[in-house]
Design a protein around this motif. Sequence first.
Motif, mmCIF file in Angstrom:
data_model
loop_
_atom_site.group_PDB
_atom_site.id
_atom_site.type_symbol
_atom_site.label_atom_id
_atom_site.label_comp_id
_atom_site.label_asym_id
_atom_site.label_seq_id
_atom_site.Cartn_x
_atom_site.Cartn_y
_atom_site.Cartn_z
ATOM 1 N N ARG A 151 -33.497 18.330 -9.706
ATOM 2 C CA ARG A 151 -33.668 19.557 -8.926
ATOM 3 C C ARG A 151 -34.929 19.503 -8.065
ATOM 4 N N GLN A 152 -35.925 18.749 -8.515
ATOM 5 C CA GLN A 152 -37.174 18.667 -7.765
ATOM 6 C C GLN A 152 -37.087 17.729 -6.571
ATOM 7 N N ASP A 153 -36.119 16.843 -6.582
ATOM 8 C CA ASP A 153 -35.920 15.950 -5.441
ATOM 9 C C ASP A 153 -34.934 16.627 -4.495
ATOM 10 N N ARG A 154 -35.450 17.307 -3.499
ATOM 11 C CA ARG A 154 -34.620 18.159 -2.655
ATOM 12 C C ARG A 154 -33.542 17.382 -1.920
ATOM 13 N N ASN A 155 -33.862 16.178 -1.480
ATOM 14 C CA ASN A 155 -32.881 15.401 -0.729
ATOM 15 C C ASN A 155 -31.668 15.044 -1.572
ATOM 16 N N ASN A 209 -38.569 8.213 -8.016
ATOM 17 C CA ASN A 209 -39.329 7.046 -8.453
ATOM 18 C C ASN A 209 -38.637 6.318 -9.598
ATOM 19 N N ALA A 210 -39.214 5.176 -9.968
ATOM 20 C CA ALA A 210 -38.602 4.298 -10.954
ATOM 21 C C ALA A 210 -38.503 4.935 -12.333
ATOM 22 N N SER A 211 -39.483 5.737 -12.721
ATOM 23 C CA SER A 211 -39.425 6.338 -14.053
ATOM 24 C C SER A 211 -38.223 7.272 -14.184
ATOM 25 N N VAL A 212 -37.879 7.964 -13.106
ATOM 26 C CA VAL A 212 -36.694 8.830 -13.120
ATOM 27 C C VAL A 212 -35.429 7.985 -13.219
ATOM 28 N N TRP A 213 -35.349 6.920 -12.431
ATOM 29 C CA TRP A 213 -34.153 6.077 -12.468
ATOM 30 C C TRP A 213 -33.993 5.425 -13.831
ATOM 31 N N ASN A 214 -35.094 5.025 -14.452
ATOM 32 C CA ASN A 214 -34.999 4.455 -15.794
ATOM 33 C C ASN A 214 -34.477 5.469 -16.807
ATOM 34 N N SER A 215 -34.888 6.714 -16.656
ATOM 35 C CA SER A 215 -34.417 7.741 -17.584
ATOM 36 C C SER A 215 -32.924 8.026 -17.414
ATOM 37 N N MET A 216 -32.381 7.690 -16.246
ATOM 38 C CA MET A 216 -30.953 7.925 -15.985
ATOM 39 C C MET A 216 -30.066 6.785 -16.468
ATOM 40 N N LEU A 217 -30.637 5.608 -16.681
ATOM 41 C CA LEU A 217 -29.834 4.421 -16.970
ATOM 42 C C LEU A 217 -28.978 4.529 -18.239
ATOM 43 N N PRO A 218 -29.501 5.023 -19.381
ATOM 44 C CA PRO A 218 -28.641 5.090 -20.570
ATOM 45 C C PRO A 218 -27.369 5.900 -20.337
ATOM 46 N N GLN A 219 -27.508 7.064 -19.697
ATOM 47 C CA GLN A 219 -26.329 7.878 -19.408
ATOM 48 C C GLN A 219 -25.413 7.178 -18.413
ATOM 49 N N LEU A 238 -31.082 16.198 -13.550
ATOM 50 C CA LEU A 238 -32.224 16.525 -14.393
ATOM 51 C C LEU A 238 -33.021 17.664 -13.760
ATOM 52 N N PRO A 239 -33.630 18.514 -14.574
ATOM 53 C CA PRO A 239 -34.381 19.641 -13.997
ATOM 54 C C PRO A 239 -35.661 19.219 -13.289
ATOM 55 N N LYS A 240 -36.278 18.141 -13.751
ATOM 56 C CA LYS A 240 -37.550 17.721 -13.177
ATOM 57 C C LYS A 240 -37.513 16.231 -12.860
ATOM 58 N N GLY A 241 -38.433 15.839 -11.979
ATOM 59 C CA GLY A 241 -38.564 14.422 -11.652
ATOM 60 C C GLY A 241 -38.570 14.181 -10.164
ATOM 61 N N GLY A 242 -39.434 13.258 -9.735
ATOM 62 C CA GLY A 242 -39.516 12.904 -8.330
ATOM 63 C C GLY A 242 -38.559 11.783 -7.987
#
Length: 359
Positions: A301-305, A334-344, A328-332
């Motif tokens: 949600r925080q990444d408007r694009n 960046n790589a840390s966000v993409w890593n958090s998405m990988l398991p799903q 996800l509700p938060k996150g810019g």
Amino acid sequence: MGLMGWPLLIAVVLLAIGGPVACLYVWNRVKGRLAVTVRLFMIVMCQVFALFVGGVSLNHYFEFYASWSDLFGGGKGEGTPIEQVGAGGVGGGPARFERTPKLDPDVYTATITGEHSGVRSRILVWVPPGYGSPANAHQTYPVVELLPGYPGTPSTWFHAVHGAAALKEAITAGRAHPFILVAPVTTVVHGRDTECVDFPGGPRVETWLTDDVRQAVTRAFRVQPDRSGWGLMGFSTGGYCAAKMAIRRPDLFSAAVTMQGDAVPQTPEVRRDHALFAQNSVLDLLRAHRPPVSLLLAGTRQDRNSDQAINQIMPLVKPPTAAFLYVLPKGGHNASVWNSMLPQAYAWLSGRLSAPHPA
């Protein structure tokens, strides 16, 4: 000294610290007509060193460029020839996939010239645990093609973005079945963001990423050849490419994950050509076609694009096309966000691509 790694980063930090110290020492010792010129030069060099620290630090984190050849327009693999995987050559030529132990012991690389696109570039391939076991000698595997953002290189998927490590964990935990991961070069022309487009007159980047990469990997590895065993996943520009190519080539792919990808091309040269734009806009493609593919639209949600892109895509999805949300509700961006998405993402792909099975 490589472009990636701590030695270069430490060196530029020391330069950035040493520059001002040298300035203080030399400043009042410079006399005569050249004093102003020398002092101005020292100030400029201190600024340059500071910029080097910023640039190298960003590259160290995001891996925009994995090597000096990537930065200056080369990009050939640095594999150590240990063994060829599978049978036969690649791309009709002498190229062979070679292990790259410096990158990952399970990653192989080859530089090929695509028979269909004419593009000459590099492909990285990661094989899952057990691939080389004699017990699995007749096992064929599904494939997930991994696409980086721009600027970026295939190796980003094995360092800053934990593509292989996350899949290993998911397999061990029973949340995903084994895939072969294929990470091709997407920036086939140095310094040019082609957004995976086939340009009139070239380069034919989409053809390289679809027909040529698929042909090379199928000839060299035990992969499943039909669309039910092939998916795409990308982040940022690579996410846009994944969705676009799945929609455009449902004969080759059955599922795609876009992590914070755009819905339309952003490159000015594509946007200026209305026909080319429409052919590569996810929105225009979905208005005109209903391919039998599944899309996972991941964003924050925080990444408007990316949030805007998801909201634009969803209303246009009609059966047999299917779209799923992972927001996800938060996150810019960046790589840390993409890593958090990988398991799903891997769990979702495992539910849509075929599992390994005997040939």
